[in-house]
Design an enzyme around this catalytic site. Structure first.
Site, PDB file in Angstrom:
ATOM      1  N   ALA A   9       0.826  -1.216   0.000  1.00  0.00           N
ATOM      2  CA  ALA A   9       0.000   0.000   0.000  1.00  0.00           C
ATOM      3  C   ALA A   9       0.854   1.256   0.000  1.00  0.00           C
ATOM      4  CB  ALA A   9      -0.935  -0.007   1.210  1.00  0.00           C
ATOM      5  N   ARG A  15      -4.024   8.470 -10.242  1.00  0.00           N
ATOM      6  CA  ARG A  15      -5.283   8.721 -10.949  1.00  0.00           C
ATOM      7  C   ARG A  15      -6.440   9.113 -10.025  1.00  0.00           C
ATOM      8  NH1 ARG A  15      -5.576   3.452 -14.467  1.00  0.00           N
ATOM      9  NH2 ARG A  15      -3.908   2.807 -13.066  1.00  0.00           N
ATOM     10  N   THR A  79       6.373  -3.725  -7.081  1.00  0.00           N
ATOM     11  CA  THR A  79       5.710  -4.596  -6.104  1.00  0.00           C
ATOM     12  C   THR A  79       6.697  -5.555  -5.430  1.00  0.00           C
ATOM     13  OG1 THR A  79       5.125  -6.024  -7.974  1.00  0.00           O
ATOM     14  CG2 THR A  79       3.425  -4.525  -7.185  1.00  0.00           C
ATOM     15  N   ASP A 102      -5.614  -1.758  -2.456  1.00  0.00           N
ATOM     16  CA  ASP A 102      -6.647  -1.033  -3.204  1.00  0.00           C
ATOM     17  C   ASP A 102      -7.737  -1.948  -3.745  1.00  0.00           C
ATOM     18  OD1 ASP A 102      -5.229  -2.373  -5.121  1.00  0.00           O
ATOM     19  OD2 ASP A 102      -4.855  -0.633  -6.399  1.00  0.00           O
ATOM     20  N   ASN A 169      -3.520 -11.952 -13.534  1.00  0.00           N
ATOM     21  CA  ASN A 169      -2.962 -12.015 -12.183  1.00  0.00           C
ATOM     22  C   ASN A 169      -3.744 -11.053 -11.287  1.00  0.00           C
ATOM     23  OD1 ASN A 169      -1.371 -11.931  -9.884  1.00  0.00           O
ATOM     24  ND2 ASN A 169       0.232 -10.670 -10.834  1.00  0.00           N
ATOM     25  N   ASN A 227      -8.537   2.401  -9.113  1.00  0.00           N
ATOM     26  CA  ASN A 227      -7.504   3.335  -9.565  1.00  0.00           C
ATOM     27  C   ASN A 227      -7.984   4.776  -9.615  1.00  0.00           C
ATOM     28  OD1 ASN A 227      -5.480   1.350 -10.069  1.00  0.00           O
ATOM     29  ND2 ASN A 227      -6.696   0.718 -11.829  1.00  0.00           N
ATOM     30  N   ALA A 379     -44.419  22.821  23.679  1.00  0.00           N
ATOM     31  CA  ALA A 379     -43.943  23.308  22.381  1.00  0.00           C
ATOM     32  C   ALA A 379     -43.157  24.595  22.553  1.00  0.00           C
ATOM     33  CB  ALA A 379     -45.127  23.543  21.462  1.00  0.00           C
TER      34      ALA A 379
HETATM   35  C1  UD1 Z   1       0.169  -5.632 -10.339  1.00  0.00           C
HETATM   36  C2  UD1 Z   1       0.756  -6.890 -10.927  1.00  0.00           C
HETATM   37  C3  UD1 Z   1      -0.106  -7.361 -12.076  1.00  0.00           C
HETATM   38  C4  UD1 Z   1      -1.503  -7.598 -11.586  1.00  0.00           C
HETATM   39  C5  UD1 Z   1      -2.051  -6.356 -10.919  1.00  0.00           C
HETATM   40  C6  UD1 Z   1      -3.352  -6.664 -10.262  1.00  0.00           C
HETATM   41  C7  UD1 Z   1       3.184  -6.672 -10.668  1.00  0.00           C
HETATM   42  C8  UD1 Z   1       4.447  -6.422 -11.372  1.00  0.00           C
HETATM   43  N1  UD1 Z   1       2.096  -6.623 -11.418  1.00  0.00           N
HETATM   44  O1  UD1 Z   1       0.245  -4.651 -11.353  1.00  0.00           O
HETATM   45  O2  UD1 Z   1       0.417  -8.553 -12.617  1.00  0.00           O
HETATM   46  O3  UD1 Z   1      -2.356  -7.988 -12.651  1.00  0.00           O
HETATM   47  O4  UD1 Z   1      -1.161  -5.889  -9.901  1.00  0.00           O
HETATM   48  O5  UD1 Z   1      -3.964  -5.483  -9.811  1.00  0.00           O
HETATM   49  O6  UD1 Z   1       3.180  -6.940  -9.493  1.00  0.00           O
HETATM   50  N2  UD1 Z   1       2.898  -0.955  -4.570  1.00  0.00           N
HETATM   51  C9  UD1 Z   1       3.773  -0.617  -3.563  1.00  0.00           C
HETATM   52  N3  UD1 Z   1       5.038  -0.247  -3.906  1.00  0.00           N
HETATM   53  C10 UD1 Z   1       5.457  -0.219  -5.174  1.00  0.00           C
HETATM   54  C11 UD1 Z   1       4.555  -0.560  -6.192  1.00  0.00           C
HETATM   55  C12 UD1 Z   1       3.275  -0.935  -5.853  1.00  0.00           C
HETATM   56  O7  UD1 Z   1       3.420  -0.645  -2.391  1.00  0.00           O
HETATM   57  O8  UD1 Z   1       6.630   0.110  -5.383  1.00  0.00           O
HETATM   58  C13 UD1 Z   1       1.521  -1.335  -4.198  1.00  0.00           C
HETATM   59  C14 UD1 Z   1       0.523  -0.356  -4.756  1.00  0.00           C
HETATM   60  O9  UD1 Z   1       0.282   0.673  -3.804  1.00  0.00           O
HETATM   61  C15 UD1 Z   1      -0.692  -1.246  -4.980  1.00  0.00           C
HETATM   62  C16 UD1 Z   1      -0.110  -2.625  -5.247  1.00  0.00           C
HETATM   63  O10 UD1 Z   1       1.227  -2.579  -4.777  1.00  0.00           O
HETATM   64  O11 UD1 Z   1      -1.507  -1.329  -3.812  1.00  0.00           O
HETATM   65  C17 UD1 Z   1      -0.125  -2.978  -6.737  1.00  0.00           C
HETATM   66  O12 UD1 Z   1       0.656  -2.043  -7.411  1.00  0.00           O
HETATM   67  P1  UD1 Z   1       0.279  -1.505  -8.852  1.00  0.00           P
HETATM   68  O13 UD1 Z   1       1.266  -0.490  -9.264  1.00  0.00           O
HETATM   69  O14 UD1 Z   1      -1.150  -1.134  -8.890  1.00  0.00           O
HETATM   70  O15 UD1 Z   1       0.521  -2.825  -9.722  1.00  0.00           O
HETATM   71  P2  UD1 Z   1      -0.015  -3.070 -11.150  1.00  0.00           P
HETATM   72  O16 UD1 Z   1       0.864  -2.378 -12.120  1.00  0.00           O
HETATM   73  O17 UD1 Z   1      -1.452  -2.814 -11.230  1.00  0.00           O
HETATM   74 CA    CA Z   2      -3.099  -1.814  -9.905  1.00  0.00          CA
END
Ligand code: UD1
Ligand code: CA
Length: 448
Positions: A9, A15, A79, A102, A169, A227, A379
């Site tokens: 998170a 967005r 991630t 999220d 995924n 998002n 009243a």
């Molecule tokens: C990720 C997955 C994707 C999947 C999708 C599902 C990866 C590389 N991709 O993509 O395969 O289909 O989720 O929704 O994992 N976050 C952090 N730190 C970071 C980056 C992200 O805490 O450095 C958190 C974000 O706040 C979010 C979650 O990880 O809650 C997912 O990150 P997000 O950037 O939305 O991943 P996606 O590109 O959507």
């Molecule tokens: Ca996402």
């Protein structure tokens, strides 16, 4: 066997166009990340670790001490990098469930199914997937010809034929701590986004010969990631429908679910009827056989059994059994009604206790008052509780009868079974069993 949930998170959620981090935005009265952690708790995890970054203070502030632990990711490098930051908080655990902050529609049953599949198959990692009509933006699940896990390819890295894959995924995984800690050390940033992908750890584990499982579920809502504010409103609608359905299944009548907004933590007793245009928020509890609404807005209040409330606003108040409220009443914080109290139209009550069977049927302001049993407030009665500097208390003992349009200038005490004459401005205490009248004698002058 200990299992922790790790919730990613740290992202900003650009967005949302907000000064708040995305996961703090509320759905059905609760921050998104709180929905996720509550689902994990309900699924039975031993501990919740949240990876925070953007607006970390506002995320941490959502939790009671001890409710969650926090890992800090200063820069959002992906991630995989986010998960690395949490690993020292889960060493010694067997399994982690990795979730995103999220996905407020995630339900405990889905987490349980993921954990069960992971354990039964003795997998080292299990990814939760689902089929969607439009996979755009998601990581695609690539399977070997025998159906086993091969890879996860992000939208931006996908070739044309991979983009056709509709199995995506969810971003939710079950993983064995030891093996994943090692695999995370091997991931890189050699991809279109130059980020550390958590998904690469799965590919590494698979190549090392570990068992990587895919659990495909038909739970598209559960993995729905928010998002922007349009998706936020869609999630809100789904959660409200779920809550209304659960209440109806438990014996509550909701006359028009499409115009009834009930927060998830609200309890309602059997055979209560909720009429259209009602909003019930916070940790509100409503008893059995009540009639709520139409047009009633209740926040963080406790309402007894057989209470009737029509077109009213109730905030941080307590209402005993068999009370009747409204139309157009306003109960403010600290209003406490004992049993069988009647509060009628255009009556405002703030920080006051009304004893059993008392009545304020029309057009009154009651503030900072202690009112006994069987008191009748005529009243237009006003407690003049504020002198411009301080608030003062009004005490009406049992059986008092306040005549219409009385001003009770506090501090003031009216003794048991006493009465005030209509139109009086009462500035001195009244002993018990007394009629107090304060008004100039009427003159009848002849018209010209
Ligand atoms: C990720 C997955 C994707 C999947 C999708 C599902 C990866 C590389 N991709 O993509 O395969 O289909 O989720 O929704 O994992 N976050 C952090 N730190 C970071 C980056 C992200 O805490 O450095 C958190 C974000 O706040 C979010 C979650 O990880 O809650 C997912 O990150 P997000 O950037 O939305 O991943 P996606 O590109 O959507
Ligand atoms: Ca996402």
């Amino acid at each position: 066997m200990t299992t922790s949930a790790v919730i990613l998170a740290a992202g900003k959620g650009v967005r949302m166009r907000s000064h708040l981090p995305k996961v703090v935005h509320r759905v059905a009265g609760k921050a998104m990340v709180k929905h996720v952690s509550d689902a994990a708790r309900t699924a039975g995890v031993d501990k919740v670790v949240i990876v925070v970054g953007h607006g970390r203070d506002s995320v941490e502030a959502l939790f009671q001490p001890g409710e969650a632990e926090f890992a800090y990711q200063e820069l959002q490098l992906g991630t995989g990098h986010a998960l690395m930051q949490a690993m020292n908080k889960v060493q010694g655990d067997d399994t982690i469930i990795v979730l995103a902050g999220d996905t407020p529609l995630l339900q405990a049953a889905t987490i349980k199914a993921l954990l069960e599949h992971h354990r039964q198959n003795r997998a080292v990692a299990t990814v939760l997937s689902t089929q969607v009509d439009n996979p755009y933006g998601y990581g695609r699940i690539v399977r070997n010809p025998d159906g086993s896990f091969r890879d996860i390819i992000e939208e931006k890295d996908a070739r044309e034929e991979e983009k056709q894959i509709r199995e995506i995924n969810s971003g939710m995984y079950a993983m064995q701590v030891n093996e994943v800690t090692a695999a995370l050390a091997g991931i890189g940033t050699d991809n279109q986004q130059g980020e550390y992908y958590v998904t690469e750890a799965l590919t590494i584990l698979m190549r090392q010969g570990h068992k990587v499982e895919i659990l495909q579920v038909d739970a598209r809502e559960d993995i729905y990631g928010i998002n922007d504010r349009i998706q936020l409103a869609q999630a809100e609608k789904i959660l409200r429908q779920r809550k209304n359905a659960a209440l109806m299944e438990s014996g509550v009548t909701i006359v028009d679910p499409s115009t009834t907004y009930i927060d998830l933590d609200v309890d309602v007793g059997r055979d209560t009827i909720i009429h259209p245009g009602s909003i019930i928020e916070g940790l509100t509890q409503i008893g059995a056989e009540c009639q709520i609404g139409p047009g009633t807005h209740i926040t963080s209040s406790v309402i007894g059994d057989r209470v009737v409330i029509e077109h009213s606003r109730i905030k941080e108040a307590q209402v005993g059994d068999d009370c009747t409220i409204g139309p157009y009443a306003y109960l403010r914080p600290g209003a406490v009604l004992h049993r069988n109290v009647k509060v009628g139209d255009f009556v405002e009550i703030k920080k006051s206790i009304l004893g059993e069977g008392s009545k304020a049927p029309h057009l009154s302001y009651i503030g900072d008052a202690l009112i006994g049993k069987g008191v009748n407030i005529g009243a237009g009665t006003i407690t003049c509780n504020y002198d411009g500097k301080n608030k003062w208390e009004t005490i009406l003992e049992d059986g008092v009868f306040i005549g219409s349009n009385t001003n009770l200038v506090a501090p003031i005490r009216v003794g048991a079974n006493s009465m005030t004459g209509a139109g009086s401005t009462i500035t001195r205490d009244i002993p018990a069993d007394t009629l107090a009248v304060e008004r100039a004698q009427q003159k009848n002058l002849r018209k010209k």
